[in-house]
Scaffold this motif. Structure first.
Motif, PDB file in Angstrom:
ATOM      1  N   ASP A  61     -24.896  -6.510 -45.632  1.00  0.00           N
ATOM      2  CA  ASP A  61     -25.567  -5.486 -46.432  1.00  0.00           C
ATOM      3  C   ASP A  61     -24.946  -4.104 -46.225  1.00  0.00           C
ATOM      4  OD1 ASP A  61     -27.410  -3.819 -44.390  1.00  0.00           O
ATOM      5  OD2 ASP A  61     -27.413  -5.930 -43.792  1.00  0.00           O
ATOM      6  N   GLU A  62     -25.253  -3.179 -47.154  1.00  0.00           N
ATOM      7  CA  GLU A  62     -24.650  -1.848 -47.151  1.00  0.00           C
ATOM      8  C   GLU A  62     -25.011  -1.036 -45.908  1.00  0.00           C
ATOM      9  OE1 GLU A  62     -22.469  -0.180 -49.497  1.00  0.00           O
ATOM     10  OE2 GLU A  62     -22.159  -2.306 -49.868  1.00  0.00           O
ATOM     11  N   ALA A  63     -26.259  -1.133 -45.456  1.00  0.00           N
ATOM     12  CA  ALA A  63     -26.677  -0.361 -44.284  1.00  0.00           C
ATOM     13  C   ALA A  63     -25.895  -0.791 -43.045  1.00  0.00           C
ATOM     14  CB  ALA A  63     -28.182  -0.514 -44.046  1.00  0.00           C
ATOM     15  N   THR A  64     -25.723  -2.094 -42.882  1.00  0.00           N
ATOM     16  CA  THR A  64     -24.960  -2.596 -41.738  1.00  0.00           C
ATOM     17  C   THR A  64     -23.478  -2.246 -41.882  1.00  0.00           C
ATOM     18  OG1 THR A  64     -26.533  -4.437 -41.537  1.00  0.00           O
ATOM     19  CG2 THR A  64     -24.448  -4.640 -40.350  1.00  0.00           C
ATOM     20  N   SER A  65     -22.980  -2.299 -43.111  1.00  0.00           N
ATOM     21  CA  SER A  65     -21.594  -1.891 -43.360  1.00  0.00           C
ATOM     22  C   SER A  65     -21.398  -0.433 -42.990  1.00  0.00           C
ATOM     23  CB  SER A  65     -21.239  -2.110 -44.837  1.00  0.00           C
ATOM     24  OG  SER A  65     -21.327  -3.482 -45.186  1.00  0.00           O
ATOM     25  N   ASP A  66     -22.394   0.393 -43.294  1.00  0.00           N
ATOM     26  CA  ASP A  66     -22.345   1.799 -42.904  1.00  0.00           C
ATOM     27  C   ASP A  66     -22.279   1.957 -41.390  1.00  0.00           C
ATOM     28  OD1 ASP A  66     -22.068   3.736 -44.831  1.00  0.00           O
ATOM     29  OD2 ASP A  66     -24.180   3.811 -45.358  1.00  0.00           O
ATOM     30  N   GLU A  67     -23.027   1.138 -40.675  1.00  0.00           N
ATOM     31  CA  GLU A  67     -22.998   1.186 -39.203  1.00  0.00           C
ATOM     32  C   GLU A  67     -21.581   0.919 -38.698  1.00  0.00           C
ATOM     33  OE1 GLU A  67     -25.215   2.044 -37.076  1.00  0.00           O
ATOM     34  OE2 GLU A  67     -27.220   1.634 -37.824  1.00  0.00           O
ATOM     35  N   LEU A  68     -20.918  -0.008 -39.351  1.00  0.00           N
ATOM     36  CA  LEU A  68     -19.536  -0.323 -38.983  1.00  0.00           C
ATOM     37  C   LEU A  68     -18.637   0.890 -39.215  1.00  0.00           C
ATOM     38  CD1 LEU A  68     -17.895  -2.804 -38.000  1.00  0.00           C
ATOM     39  CD2 LEU A  68     -17.430  -3.323 -40.392  1.00  0.00           C
ATOM     40  N   GLY A  69     -18.829   1.554 -40.353  1.00  0.00           N
ATOM     41  CA  GLY A  69     -18.055   2.750 -40.645  1.00  0.00           C
ATOM     42  C   GLY A  69     -18.312   3.865 -39.641  1.00  0.00           C
ATOM     43  N   ILE A  70     -19.567   4.008 -39.209  1.00  0.00           N
ATOM     44  CA  ILE A  70     -19.918   5.027 -38.211  1.00  0.00           C
ATOM     45  C   ILE A  70     -19.182   4.769 -36.901  1.00  0.00           C
ATOM     46  CG2 ILE A  70     -21.814   5.848 -36.742  1.00  0.00           C
ATOM     47  CD1 ILE A  70     -23.647   5.548 -39.222  1.00  0.00           C
ATOM     48  N   MET A  71     -19.046   3.504 -36.525  1.00  0.00           N
ATOM     49  CA  MET A  71     -18.305   3.173 -35.302  1.00  0.00           C
ATOM     50  C   MET A  71     -16.860   3.681 -35.390  1.00  0.00           C
ATOM     51  SD  MET A  71     -19.525  -0.743 -34.550  1.00  0.00           S
ATOM     52  CE  MET A  71     -21.262  -1.183 -34.480  1.00  0.00           C
ATOM     53  N   VAL A  72     -16.257   3.514 -36.581  1.00  0.00           N
ATOM     54  CA  VAL A  72     -14.872   3.960 -36.753  1.00  0.00           C
ATOM     55  C   VAL A  72     -14.785   5.486 -36.667  1.00  0.00           C
ATOM     56  CG1 VAL A  72     -12.867   3.983 -38.284  1.00  0.00           C
ATOM     57  CG2 VAL A  72     -14.285   1.926 -38.122  1.00  0.00           C
ATOM     58  N   THR A  73     -15.764   6.195 -37.251  1.00  0.00           N
ATOM     59  CA  THR A  73     -15.744   7.668 -37.163  1.00  0.00           C
ATOM     60  C   THR A  73     -15.798   8.118 -35.713  1.00  0.00           C
ATOM     61  OG1 THR A  73     -18.163   8.020 -37.289  1.00  0.00           O
ATOM     62  CG2 THR A  73     -16.961   7.838 -39.377  1.00  0.00           C
ATOM     63  N   ARG A  74     -16.526   7.399 -34.888  1.00  0.00           N
ATOM     64  CA  ARG A  74     -16.656   7.792 -33.472  1.00  0.00           C
ATOM     65  C   ARG A  74     -15.379   7.459 -32.694  1.00  0.00           C
ATOM     66  NH1 ARG A  74     -23.041   5.971 -32.830  1.00  0.00           N
ATOM     67  NH2 ARG A  74     -23.853   7.745 -34.030  1.00  0.00           N
ATOM     68  N   ILE A  75     -14.660   6.433 -33.130  1.00  0.00           N
ATOM     69  CA  ILE A  75     -13.348   6.154 -32.526  1.00  0.00           C
ATOM     70  C   ILE A  75     -12.393   7.302 -32.844  1.00  0.00           C
ATOM     71  CG2 ILE A  75     -11.309   4.671 -32.662  1.00  0.00           C
ATOM     72  CD1 ILE A  75     -13.219   2.300 -33.082  1.00  0.00           C
ATOM     73  N   ASN A  76     -12.382   7.742 -34.121  1.00  0.00           N
ATOM     74  CA  ASN A  76     -11.538   8.873 -34.504  1.00  0.00           C
ATOM     75  C   ASN A  76     -11.917  10.132 -33.733  1.00  0.00           C
ATOM     76  OD1 ASN A  76     -10.077   7.370 -36.363  1.00  0.00           O
ATOM     77  ND2 ASN A  76     -11.302   8.004 -38.118  1.00  0.00           N
ATOM     78  N   ALA A  77     -13.219  10.358 -33.577  1.00  0.00           N
ATOM     79  CA  ALA A  77     -13.688  11.528 -32.833  1.00  0.00           C
ATOM     80  C   ALA A  77     -13.235  11.454 -31.379  1.00  0.00           C
ATOM     81  CB  ALA A  77     -15.210  11.626 -32.924  1.00  0.00           C
ATOM     82  N   SER A  78     -13.298  10.269 -30.808  1.00  0.00           N
ATOM     83  CA  SER A  78     -12.876  10.089 -29.412  1.00  0.00           C
ATOM     84  C   SER A  78     -11.391  10.375 -29.248  1.00  0.00           C
ATOM     85  CB  SER A  78     -13.186   8.666 -28.946  1.00  0.00           C
ATOM     86  OG  SER A  78     -14.579   8.418 -28.944  1.00  0.00           O
ATOM     87  N   LEU A  79     -10.586   9.919 -30.202  1.00  0.00           N
ATOM     88  CA  LEU A  79      -9.142  10.176 -30.152  1.00  0.00           C
ATOM     89  C   LEU A  79      -8.850  11.673 -30.074  1.00  0.00           C
ATOM     90  CD1 LEU A  79      -7.507   7.733 -32.744  1.00  0.00           C
ATOM     91  CD2 LEU A  79      -6.878   7.967 -30.337  1.00  0.00           C
ATOM     92  N   LEU A  80      -9.512  12.428 -30.960  1.00  0.00           N
ATOM     93  CA  LEU A  80      -9.271  13.872 -30.991  1.00  0.00           C
ATOM     94  C   LEU A  80      -9.800  14.541 -29.725  1.00  0.00           C
ATOM     95  CD1 LEU A  80      -8.213  16.331 -32.477  1.00  0.00           C
ATOM     96  CD2 LEU A  80     -10.398  16.473 -33.691  1.00  0.00           C
TER      97      LEU A  80
END
Length: 234
Positions: A61-80
Motif C-alpha cells: 500500500d501507499e502508506a507503507t511505500s511512503d515509509e520505505l521512502g522515508i527510510m531512504v531520506t534518512r540514509i541520505n541525511a545520514s550521509l551528509l
C-alpha cells in the motif's frame, strides 16, 4: 543568529551511484553555519522512487511505500551529516521536536522525512514554521518556478517573484501519492502561505548560486513572499 531551512532534493545530493554533490554541499554548509543556524531536510530522490516502485509492484500500500521512502531520506541525511563531521549534529531527527532539541547544540541539523503522505518539501515548510526561520530555500532540479513543467513545455513562463497565493494556484493540481516529484507540493505551499516565511526556489546543482543568494542576495531563481522587499541577503 538568523535561521535558514534548506530543502535539498535527494537527486541533487546523490544524482547516481557514480556521482554525488555531497562534498560541494559540505564546503558551503560549513561556511554558512558560521553565520546562520542551518537546518537541512533531504529528500529521497530517484533511489526512493525506485524502492517505492518495487513496493508497488508487490502490491504494498501507499502508506507503507511512503515509509520505505522515508527510510531512504534518512540514509541520505545520514550521509551528509557524517560527511560534515563535527559541524552537524550526529543524530538524524525523526520529528520536529527532536530537530528543535538538536539545534540547541548550535550545529547543523539534518533530517529526512517524517510522516507518510508528507513530502520533504512539506517537512521543510513545517520545520521553518516550527523554528521561526527567517528563510526557506528549496534547492531542486529546476532553476525556479514556472507556469508549467519546463521539461515538458519549453515555452513555460518562469517567475522571478510571486506570492504564496500565486504558488498555490500553480501547484494545486500536483499529485500526492508516494514518491511524487513536483517542484513544490501543495502542503508545502499552504504551510508557506500561512507562515508567511519567505521562500526561495533555485537549482540545487548550482552550489555557487545558493551560496551567492545568501551572501550577496544575487541569484537565479524564484522568490515566494508577500513582502515587496528582497528577502536576501539576510
Amino acid at each position: 543568529m538568523k535561521k535558514i531551512v534548506i530543502s535539498l532534493g535527494g537527486s541533487i545530493l546523490v544524482p547516481s551511484l557514480e556521482s554525488n554533490n555531497i562534498s560541494k554541499y559540505v564546503d558551503v554548509l560549513k561556511e554558512l553555519s558560521k553565520k546562520y543556524q542551518i537546518f537541512v531536510v533531504i529528500g529521497g530522490g530517484g533511489e526512493a522512487r525506485r524502492y517505492i516502485n518495487v513496493a508497488r509492484s508487490l502490491c504494498i500500500d501507499e502508506a507503507t511505500s511512503d515509509e520505505l521512502g522515508i527510510m531512504v531520506t534518512r540514509i541520505n541525511a545520514s550521509l551528509l551529516a557524517w560527511a560534515l563531521g563535527n559541524y552537524a549534529h550526529p543524530c538524524i531527527p525523526e520529528n520536529y521536536t527532536q530537530a528543535l532539541s538538536y539545534a540547541e547544540s548550535g550545529k547543523i541539523v539534518i533530517m529526512g522525512g517524517v510522516t507518510p503522505g508528507q513530502t520533504t518539501d512539506a517537512v521543510s515548510a513545517v520545520l521553518a514554521e516550527r523554528t521561526k526561520a527567517d528563510l526557506l530555500i528549496n534547492a531542486t532540479s529546476v532553476d525556479g518556478i514556472y507556469s508549467a513543467d519546463p521539461k515538458k513545455k519549453p515555452d513555460a513562463e518562469k517567475f522571478d517573484k510571486m506570492t504564496p497565493d500565486d504558488l498555490i494556484e500553480i501547484v494545486s493540481g500536483g499529485r500526492m501519492n508516494a514518491g511524487s516529484n513536483n517542484v513544490i507540493d501543495l502542503v508545502a505551499a499552504k504551510v508557506t502561505q500561512r507562515s508567511g516565511i519567505p521562500m526561495v526556489v533555485l537549482q540545487g546543482t548550482d552550489i555557487d548560486n545558493l551560496k551567492n543568494a545568501l551572501i550577496s542576495g544575487e541569484f537565479t531563481g524564484t522568490t515566494v513572499s508577500y513582502s515587496k522587499e528582497k528577502p536576501l541577503p539576510l
